[in-house]
Design an enzyme around this catalytic site. Sequence first.
Site, short mmCIF file in Angstrom:
data_model
loop_
_atom_site.label_atom_id
_atom_site.label_comp_id
_atom_site.label_asym_id
_atom_site.label_seq_id
_atom_site.Cartn_x
_atom_site.Cartn_y
_atom_site.Cartn_z
N SER A 39 21.12 -12.87 -23.28
CA SER A 39 21.46 -12.43 -21.92
C SER A 39 22.77 -12.97 -21.37
O SER A 39 23.16 -12.58 -20.26
CB SER A 39 20.32 -12.78 -20.96
OG SER A 39 19.24 -11.88 -21.11
N LYS A 92 25.24 -10.43 -20.10
CA LYS A 92 25.27 -9.92 -18.73
C LYS A 92 26.49 -10.42 -17.96
O LYS A 92 26.94 -9.75 -17.02
CB LYS A 92 23.98 -10.31 -18.00
CG LYS A 92 22.73 -9.64 -18.55
CD LYS A 92 21.51 -10.04 -17.74
CE LYS A 92 20.25 -9.28 -18.19
NZ LYS A 92 19.69 -9.77 -19.44
N SER A 124 18.44 -12.31 -14.23
CA SER A 124 18.65 -11.82 -15.60
C SER A 124 17.94 -10.49 -15.81
O SER A 124 17.17 -10.31 -16.75
CB SER A 124 18.17 -12.85 -16.64
OG SER A 124 18.72 -12.57 -17.92
#
Length: 452
Positions: A112, A115, A286
């Site tokens: 993640s 991102k 997230s």
Amino acid sequence: MHAAWVLPLLVLVTLASITWLYVRGDLNPILCDGPCGPQFVTAPVGLEPASPDPARAASVGSGPITAGELEAAVAGPLRSDALGGRTSLVALDARDGTVLADESDGAHVPASTTKVLTAVGALAELGPDATFTTSVVRDGSRLVLVGGGDPYLSDVRTKGSPVERADLATLAAATAKQVGDQQVSLGYDVSLFSGPSVSPAWEDGYVGAVVAPVSPLWIDRGRVGAARSTDPAGDAARRFAELLRARGVDVTGEPQQAEVPADATRVAAVRSARLSRIVEQFLADSDNEVAEVLLRQAAIAAGEPGSFAGGAKVVSQVLRQAGVTTEGLVLYDGSGLSRKNRIAARTLAETMVEVAATPRLGSVLSGLPVGGFSGTLENRYDRAGDARGRIRAKTGTLTGVHSLAGVVTLSGGRPVAFALMADDTEQVNPFETQAALDRVTVAMADCACGAR
């Protein structure tokens, strides 16, 4: 009680009550039209800058960091077996990009932390004040619900939410006011995005469990209880039909997918929160669905197809134009769910330097979870001592993959951009790996670097 004391006492009680409510955050909906942004929030005790000790300030963190100084501070924690067989750490002075530590091992599976790049791409192309519009148009006796790619479009308005600013209930009420009790059919348009709605690089079982098919039209980010919808646009349209009927509109049949004709007339519209607030929220949480929508919005803003491939191309271009190293960069999505993604620690660290220097990208920094206090780092760093609250980072976690990318403030006050990545930890307890990563970042925060 003497009458002369009544008014002053009432004033004191009122002021004390207002102060108490302000500190608790109960006045946020009035002061900020929702939860106040980070710049308006009183810092928790661990985030407040300590009163400078003159003797310490004269000796710690005030001079240049010598070669290898930060590397020496993290050498022990980096040798932990809990980090597995492959780890990278790159740390840069957040003010000018000077390399302070470089223990890199090529590009990693980023999870993640991807991102961060998605957020930068969206902000760079759209700007922090961009909004996304969900509308209803009329084509004869047919209404069409047009998806505008609002990632936080909700069923009903969530009071006090900084991001759920547009909802189907409000849109239905505005539409019914224009249409009345006329008989209409309902279509829905999802032509804003193109390409597959599900990445072929995602593992089987993800869709419906951890992510919904990507769509410019959905409600509540495609969530259905604890699961995800496999037809988020259709579900949103069916819910909109229900809301219209409840307001007296005679909607016939089931909603059908359709594209809006050029001569259609707009009937009503609702607009999302500003992109800066959306970025702050999705980084803190997230959120996979929001990441994928923003990847496509970035692509469309740059004139590319609103697809996985178009978004990946634009993010890479944005980074190169900013002078960020993109060697080894491979992106299959915007969320980091794909194990085929590859990002080097240097790319993430240099991106954080760019974020710190660019006001347009400021919501990336303010949206990063704070160690021990917020987001995905809320329950970490509880034993970090003085370092608690001085580490802001985006987390990244998949089976066998753990990463952090953000900014750490050293003990002398110097901000350092960093990326720490480990993607060979399948044989290690994930909580042990997580704790090992935290020890590395705490060692940076505690470093007496720059001592005279």
